[in-house]
Design an enzyme around this catalytic site. Sequence first.
Site, PDB file in Angstrom:
ATOM      1  N   LYS A  21       4.848  -2.461   6.572  1.00 33.47           N
ATOM      2  CA  LYS A  21       6.263  -2.785   6.273  1.00 33.47           C
ATOM      3  C   LYS A  21       7.133  -1.558   6.484  1.00 33.47           C
ATOM      4  CE  LYS A  21       7.769  -2.766   1.798  1.00 33.47           C
ATOM      5  NZ  LYS A  21       8.962  -1.947   1.507  1.00 33.47           N
ATOM      6  N   ASN A  22       6.690  -0.406   5.943  1.00 32.57           N
ATOM      7  CA  ASN A  22       7.550   0.773   5.935  1.00 32.57           C
ATOM      8  C   ASN A  22       7.556   1.537   7.249  1.00 32.57           C
ATOM      9  OD1 ASN A  22       8.222   0.016   3.410  1.00 32.57           O
ATOM     10  ND2 ASN A  22       6.969   1.534   2.354  1.00 32.57           N
ATOM     11  N   ARG A  93      17.504  -2.137   0.629  1.00 35.47           N
ATOM     12  CA  ARG A  93      17.938  -0.739   0.797  1.00 35.47           C
ATOM     13  C   ARG A  93      17.606  -0.248   2.195  1.00 35.47           C
ATOM     14  NH1 ARG A  93      18.565   4.250  -1.409  1.00 35.47           N
ATOM     15  NH2 ARG A  93      17.421   5.908  -0.365  1.00 35.47           N
ATOM     16  N   CYS A 117      17.902   0.043  -7.505  1.00 37.24           N
ATOM     17  CA  CYS A 117      17.095  -1.185  -7.524  1.00 37.24           C
ATOM     18  C   CYS A 117      16.205  -1.097  -8.757  1.00 37.24           C
ATOM     19  CB  CYS A 117      16.292  -1.309  -6.241  1.00 37.24           C
ATOM     20  SG  CYS A 117      15.025  -0.076  -6.147  1.00 37.24           S
ATOM     21  N   ARG A 122      18.986   4.775  -6.139  1.00 42.53           N
ATOM     22  CA  ARG A 122      18.428   5.123  -4.817  1.00 42.53           C
ATOM     23  C   ARG A 122      19.554   5.771  -3.980  1.00 42.53           C
ATOM     24  NH1 ARG A 122      14.003   1.654  -3.870  1.00 42.53           N
ATOM     25  NH2 ARG A 122      13.442   2.878  -2.053  1.00 42.53           N
ATOM     26  N   ASP A 305       3.692   4.077  -4.175  1.00 45.98           N
ATOM     27  CA  ASP A 305       3.644   2.627  -3.940  1.00 45.98           C
ATOM     28  C   ASP A 305       2.324   2.011  -4.374  1.00 45.98           C
ATOM     29  OD1 ASP A 305       5.563   2.775  -0.836  1.00 45.98           O
ATOM     30  OD2 ASP A 305       6.123   2.925  -2.940  1.00 45.98           O
ATOM     31  N   ARG A 397       8.317 -10.059  -0.274  1.00 48.70           N
ATOM     32  CA  ARG A 397       9.162  -9.124   0.510  1.00 48.70           C
ATOM     33  C   ARG A 397       8.268  -8.157   1.284  1.00 48.70           C
ATOM     34  NH1 ARG A 397      14.272  -6.476  -2.346  1.00 48.70           N
ATOM     35  NH2 ARG A 397      14.020  -5.324  -0.405  1.00 48.70           N
TER      36      ARG A 397
END
Length: 424
Positions: A21-22, A93, A117, A122, A305, A397
């Site tokens: 994802k990142n 974000r 968030c 952030r 994470d 998500r």
Amino acid sequence: MKLVIAGSRPLSGVVKVAGAKNAALKIMAASLLAGGVCRLSNVPRITDVDTMLGVLRGLGARVDVRPDGSTMSIDPSGVDRCEPPEELVKEMRASIQVMGPLLARLGYVRARQPGGCNIGPRPIDLHLKGFAALGAKITEERGYVSVRAEKLKGAEILLDIPSVGATENIMMAACLAEGTTVIRNAAREPEIVDQQNFLNRLGARIRGAGTDTIRIEGVKSLGATDYAVIPDRIEAGTFMVACAMTGGVARIENVIVEHVQALIAKLREAGAEVVEGDSYVVVRGPRRLRAVSIRTLPYPGFPTDMQPQFVAAMSVACGTSIVTETIFPNRFRYTEELRRMGANVRVEGRVAIVQGVMALSGAHVEAPDLRGGAALILGALVSEGTTEIAGVHHVDRGYEDLPGKLVKLGAAIERVTASERQVG
Ligand code: EPZ
């Protein structure tokens, strides 16, 4: 949408990890710099990717997604708007990662300041400081920020903290600047290396991603490329912890083993057996994990994470674990829900003290955010009785059907809409 999970079953079997994802979200943003159509593959089928697609289309890019959902082509030639859709910036974000590319491509970008968030405020001050160093003029008013630059000029930039997003946004803006940019105290995450590799395939001249000093030699323009996103180390880590804490044995495929070394070390310390393959790991959990303490740190330290998932594992370990969260000021919200499941976890500021209990017990809980939601799912796997988890949209998500993949490993999880539940 809720999950209904019947607990205490060891996981076993084989699971494939999806694209990161990142990495994917930033490479999608970076495609705005391309001089042609880029085809991305191994993109995870998650709702954050759908949101980023909305951002790119909102800016005027043409995006076609193949039926498999994880291959897409992005044509930025029609990009003519310099403001990402406000409602999408509010929702995610990572939308602000288009600022660097838009500044480089159009010389101007305006965006709503991303709100805080569920894991804390952030800010984007480091992103803006980097843009200013490259010669951009920043104006902030009534919650919006505008960044303008006739011409970006290379600069020496030292980040106060090794921010992942700031490193990536500055790297993208610097690609088309005049002269060389050096980013010091840069974040070293693997997703930044993936972005460097993508940008260099477009014709950028970047060196040093993965270390704390990144050099970008500006070029006049960039081309296009096809690119496969790296596997998701956090999804891999989530399955590794799930297997270790349920006393199961599973083979987790599509893993870059180098990227999960901090987690492997901690799982071994806690008594799990981890076999490292060339592109997979096999994890075998003991009857009961030993409590070990962790401190989250920028890569290659223990990833923030993975902190919630690890706390879920420690909540049924033998002994007391001290978990220190050094990256985000407020990333323990999920522990309120874990306590409702019988976990003995106390939070003092940035430290959680987890006293392992023999088993958790089923409860009705609500996911507060993405990784907190994953932690509650893992907690439910080692609970006696049935757990209902609301707020599953948070989990969707960032994970490509985490419940479905866990079911394939033997977990008893049902996805039900609230109405079905009323009937049941
Ligand atoms: C990225 O967020 C990841 N998100 C996060 O993953 C991850 O937790 C984080 O990096 C740290 O590894 C994506 O890549 C989309 P930071 P990012 O900038 O870039 C402060 C997940 O669960 N900071 O490295 O936003 C910031 O408040 C998500 O997949 C400033 O003060 O993280 C935080 O405390 C969650 N000013 C710390 O730095 C700035 O300008 C680290 O943030 C920027 C950041």
